[in-house]
Motif scaffolding. Structure first.
Motif, short mmCIF file in Angstrom:
data_model
loop_
_atom_site.label_atom_id
_atom_site.label_comp_id
_atom_site.label_asym_id
_atom_site.label_seq_id
_atom_site.Cartn_x
_atom_site.Cartn_y
_atom_site.Cartn_z
N MET A 192 0.87 -1.20 0.03
CA MET A 192 -0.01 0.14 0.04
C MET A 192 0.84 1.26 -0.07
SD MET A 192 -2.99 0.79 2.54
CE MET A 192 -3.36 2.53 3.04
N PRO A 193 0.63 2.15 -0.90
CA PRO A 193 1.43 3.44 -0.96
C PRO A 193 1.24 4.31 0.03
CG PRO A 193 -0.18 3.59 -2.83
CD PRO A 193 -0.05 2.27 -2.13
N VAL A 194 2.47 4.94 0.44
CA VAL A 194 2.39 5.96 1.68
C VAL A 194 2.12 7.17 1.13
CG1 VAL A 194 3.53 6.71 3.57
CG2 VAL A 194 3.74 4.38 2.94
N LYS A 195 1.06 7.90 1.74
CA LYS A 195 0.64 9.38 1.14
C LYS A 195 1.94 10.20 1.65
CE LYS A 195 -2.58 12.90 1.10
NZ LYS A 195 -3.90 13.44 1.68
N THR A 196 2.53 10.81 0.86
CA THR A 196 3.71 12.08 1.23
C THR A 196 3.10 13.35 0.59
OG1 THR A 196 4.75 11.69 -0.65
CG2 THR A 196 5.51 10.28 1.15
N GLU A 197 3.69 14.42 1.36
CA GLU A 197 3.44 15.74 0.73
C GLU A 197 4.57 16.37 0.65
OE1 GLU A 197 0.95 17.97 3.52
OE2 GLU A 197 1.42 16.88 4.96
N PRO A 198 4.77 17.32 -0.64
CA PRO A 198 5.85 18.23 -0.53
C PRO A 198 5.90 19.37 0.46
CG PRO A 198 4.37 18.97 -2.22
CD PRO A 198 3.67 17.60 -1.43
N CYS A 199 7.30 19.62 0.70
CA CYS A 199 7.61 20.68 1.50
C CYS A 199 7.48 21.88 0.76
CB CYS A 199 9.20 20.30 1.99
SG CYS A 199 9.86 22.21 2.81
N ALA A 200 6.83 22.86 1.44
CA ALA A 200 6.56 24.17 0.87
C ALA A 200 8.03 24.83 0.48
CB ALA A 200 5.84 25.02 1.91
N PHE A 201 8.93 24.55 0.78
CA PHE A 201 10.10 25.30 0.56
C PHE A 201 11.23 24.57 -0.24
CE2 PHE A 201 14.55 26.92 1.18
CZ PHE A 201 14.29 28.34 0.93
N ARG B 10 9.91 15.18 -0.01
CA ARG B 10 8.66 14.50 0.19
C ARG B 10 8.76 14.41 1.67
NH1 ARG B 10 8.60 8.84 -3.02
NH2 ARG B 10 10.61 8.87 -2.10
N ILE B 11 7.55 14.50 2.33
CA ILE B 11 7.38 14.47 3.74
C ILE B 11 6.49 13.31 4.11
CG2 ILE B 11 6.63 15.88 6.05
CD1 ILE B 11 6.98 18.37 4.38
N TYR B 12 7.11 12.37 4.86
CA TYR B 12 6.40 11.20 5.38
C TYR B 12 5.49 11.55 6.55
CZ TYR B 12 9.09 8.93 1.81
OH TYR B 12 9.68 8.23 0.71
N PRO B 13 4.22 10.71 6.75
CA PRO B 13 3.33 11.00 7.63
C PRO B 13 4.07 11.05 9.09
CG PRO B 13 2.55 9.28 6.18
CD PRO B 13 3.93 9.66 5.77
N LEU C 196 6.94 20.15 9.85
CA LEU C 196 6.46 21.07 10.89
C LEU C 196 5.41 21.84 10.01
CD1 LEU C 196 10.06 22.40 11.70
CD2 LEU C 196 8.43 21.38 13.18
N GLY C 197 4.39 22.16 10.67
CA GLY C 197 3.11 23.00 9.93
C GLY C 197 3.18 24.39 10.32
N PHE C 198 2.76 25.03 9.35
CA PHE C 198 2.76 26.71 9.72
C PHE C 198 1.31 26.98 8.83
CE2 PHE C 198 3.30 31.01 8.02
CZ PHE C 198 3.60 31.80 9.38
N VAL C 199 0.59 27.83 9.61
CA VAL C 199 -0.39 28.48 8.85
C VAL C 199 -0.45 30.04 8.89
CG1 VAL C 199 -2.98 28.78 9.05
CG2 VAL C 199 -1.99 26.45 9.83
N ASN C 200 -0.37 30.65 7.82
CA ASN C 200 -0.27 32.10 7.97
C ASN C 200 -1.62 32.84 8.09
OD1 ASN C 200 -1.72 31.97 5.44
ND2 ASN C 200 -0.17 32.90 4.19
N ARG C 201 -1.47 33.96 7.94
CA ARG C 201 -2.76 34.95 8.45
C ARG C 201 -3.83 34.67 7.58
NH1 ARG C 201 -0.14 40.77 10.36
NH2 ARG C 201 0.84 39.74 12.31
N ALA C 202 -3.74 34.38 6.14
CA ALA C 202 -4.82 34.28 5.23
C ALA C 202 -5.36 32.71 5.39
CB ALA C 202 -4.16 34.42 3.83
#
Length: 96
Positions: A1-10, A14-17, A21-27
């Motif tokens: 089963m494939p692991v869901k990864t997401e890309p780093c914003a910078f 690939r970032i594994y589960p 680090l998460g960051f939410v801006n004012r918007a």
């Protein structure tokens, strides 16, 4: 089963589960970073294009062909067709 990864914003790593680090801006937009280094550079206004170790820099300077493999399709070939010339048909031209 494939692991869901997401890309780093910078750095686009690939970032594994369970990692990153998460960051939410004012918007309200959510950014996920692979490391504190990536987060610090992003928040301090640095551009990933100027950091030589990011995928964005490597793509811009054509260092890795693995990053973007685009399959080149064969172009269309023009078909040759013989036609007659003003008043002469093709058969008449071939007889001469």
């Amino acid at each position: 089963m494939p692991v869901k990864t997401e890309p780093c914003a910078f750095s686009e790593e690939r970032i594994y589960p369970g990692h990153g680090l998460g960051f939410v801006n004012r918007a309200g937009k959510k950014f996920v970073f692979a490391t504190c280094k990536n987060r610090h550079l992003f928040l301090s206004g640095r551009k990933a294009l100027n950091q030589r170790w990011t995928k964005q820099w490597r793509r811009a300077h054509k260092k890795e062909s693995i990053l973007r493999q685009v399959k080149k399709g064969k172009g269309r070939r023009t078909l040759k067709s013989e036609r007659g010339i003003e008043g002469l048909s093709l058969q008449e031209l071939l007889k001469k």
